[in-house]
Scaffold this active site. Structure first.
Site, PDB file in Angstrom:
ATOM      1  N   TYR A  60       0.825  -1.205   0.000  1.00 36.66           N
ATOM      2  CA  TYR A  60       0.000   0.000   0.000  1.00 36.66           C
ATOM      3  C   TYR A  60       0.859   1.254   0.000  1.00 36.66           C
ATOM      4  O   TYR A  60       2.029   1.238   0.390  1.00 36.66           O
ATOM      5  CB  TYR A  60      -0.928   0.036   1.215  1.00 36.66           C
ATOM      6  CG  TYR A  60      -0.180   0.256   2.507  1.00 36.66           C
ATOM      7  CD1 TYR A  60      -0.022   1.536   3.032  1.00 36.66           C
ATOM      8  CD2 TYR A  60       0.398  -0.797   3.191  1.00 36.66           C
ATOM      9  CE1 TYR A  60       0.682   1.741   4.201  1.00 36.66           C
ATOM     10  CE2 TYR A  60       1.106  -0.607   4.358  1.00 36.66           C
ATOM     11  CZ  TYR A  60       1.250   0.676   4.858  1.00 36.66           C
ATOM     12  OH  TYR A  60       1.961   0.880   6.014  1.00 36.66           O
ATOM     13  N   PHE A  70       2.118   9.585   3.682  1.00 31.27           N
ATOM     14  CA  PHE A  70       2.391   9.475   5.113  1.00 31.27           C
ATOM     15  C   PHE A  70       2.906   8.092   5.489  1.00 31.27           C
ATOM     16  O   PHE A  70       3.487   7.904   6.556  1.00 31.27           O
ATOM     17  CB  PHE A  70       1.170   9.854   5.961  1.00 31.27           C
ATOM     18  CG  PHE A  70       0.002   8.920   5.827  1.00 31.27           C
ATOM     19  CD1 PHE A  70      -0.111   7.788   6.625  1.00 31.27           C
ATOM     20  CD2 PHE A  70      -0.995   9.179   4.905  1.00 31.27           C
ATOM     21  CE1 PHE A  70      -1.190   6.927   6.498  1.00 31.27           C
ATOM     22  CE2 PHE A  70      -2.072   8.323   4.772  1.00 31.27           C
ATOM     23  CZ  PHE A  70      -2.171   7.193   5.565  1.00 31.27           C
ATOM     24  N   ASP A  71       2.707   7.098   4.619  1.00 28.92           N
ATOM     25  CA  ASP A  71       3.201   5.748   4.879  1.00 28.92           C
ATOM     26  C   ASP A  71       3.170   4.940   3.580  1.00 28.92           C
ATOM     27  O   ASP A  71       2.290   5.154   2.742  1.00 28.92           O
ATOM     28  CB  ASP A  71       2.325   5.063   5.935  1.00 28.92           C
ATOM     29  CG  ASP A  71       2.975   3.828   6.543  1.00 28.92           C
ATOM     30  OD1 ASP A  71       4.187   3.601   6.313  1.00 28.92           O
ATOM     31  OD2 ASP A  71       2.281   3.088   7.247  1.00 28.92           O
ATOM     32  N   PHE A 132      -5.657   5.560  -0.061  1.00 28.43           N
ATOM     33  CA  PHE A 132      -4.748   4.423  -0.132  1.00 28.43           C
ATOM     34  C   PHE A 132      -4.772   3.795  -1.522  1.00 28.43           C
ATOM     35  O   PHE A 132      -5.829   3.642  -2.118  1.00 28.43           O
ATOM     36  CB  PHE A 132      -5.159   3.342   0.878  1.00 28.43           C
ATOM     37  CG  PHE A 132      -5.013   3.756   2.312  1.00 28.43           C
ATOM     38  CD1 PHE A 132      -3.782   3.682   2.955  1.00 28.43           C
ATOM     39  CD2 PHE A 132      -6.109   4.200   3.032  1.00 28.43           C
ATOM     40  CE1 PHE A 132      -3.649   4.042   4.280  1.00 28.43           C
ATOM     41  CE2 PHE A 132      -5.982   4.566   4.359  1.00 28.43           C
ATOM     42  CZ  PHE A 132      -4.751   4.492   4.987  1.00 28.43           C
TER      43      PHE A 132
END
Length: 151
Positions: A60, A70-71, A132
């Site tokens: 992801y 952010f990730d 996402f």
């Protein structure tokens, strides 16, 4: 007649509610802003979807509304693994990934109530809608092959 049919269906199915589902009154006020959205980018194996209790593995990339990442499991080179439906991840993941087929790649839009809510976390601010890009790589022992069955 449609109204009568709706009332009949409501009486027939209205008593059943999953613990994780919002109350029916929430459905009356549902808008695109507060609804989990899953949009297929690449189809996977038809009919092969995770069920509650299944271990899944996903790649992801998570972004904020302004496009800032952010990730990302892709950047780390390590997919995330979790069990569907036990609350070990945000609600958007439990419910969104459960709608995906093995090998599917999808965009999941998670309003705050499906993500980190009023508190936020780390680099995710309070009340943030999250975006996402998710690829479902594995369900249990079954992995997606390099070339997914396109359906």
């Amino acid at each position: 007649q449609i109204r009568k049919m709706g009332k009949a269906l409501s009486r027939l199915f209205g008593g059943y509610r999953s613990q994780n589902q919002p109350p029916l009154s929430h459905l009356d006020n549902t808008s695109a802003e507060n609804t989990l959205r899953v949009k297929t980018q690449r189809k996977g194996k038809a009919g092969k979807v995770p069920k509650t209790g299944d271990m899944v593995r996903c790649h992801y990339v998570g972004k904020l509304e302004d496009g800032a990442i952010f990730d990302s499991s892709r950047d780390r080179g390590r997919p995330i693994s979790f069990v569907i439906g036990i609350g070990s991840v945000i609600r958007a993941w439990d419910e969104g990934v459960a709608r995906m087929c093995l090998g599917e790649r999808a965009s999941i839009v998670a309003p705050p109530e499906y993500a980190y809510g009023e508190k936020g976390t780390g680099s995710v601010p309070p009340n943030a809608t999250l975006y996402f890009d998710v690829e479902l790589l594995q369900i249990g022992d079954e992995t997606a092959s390099g070339s997914c069955t396109i359906t």
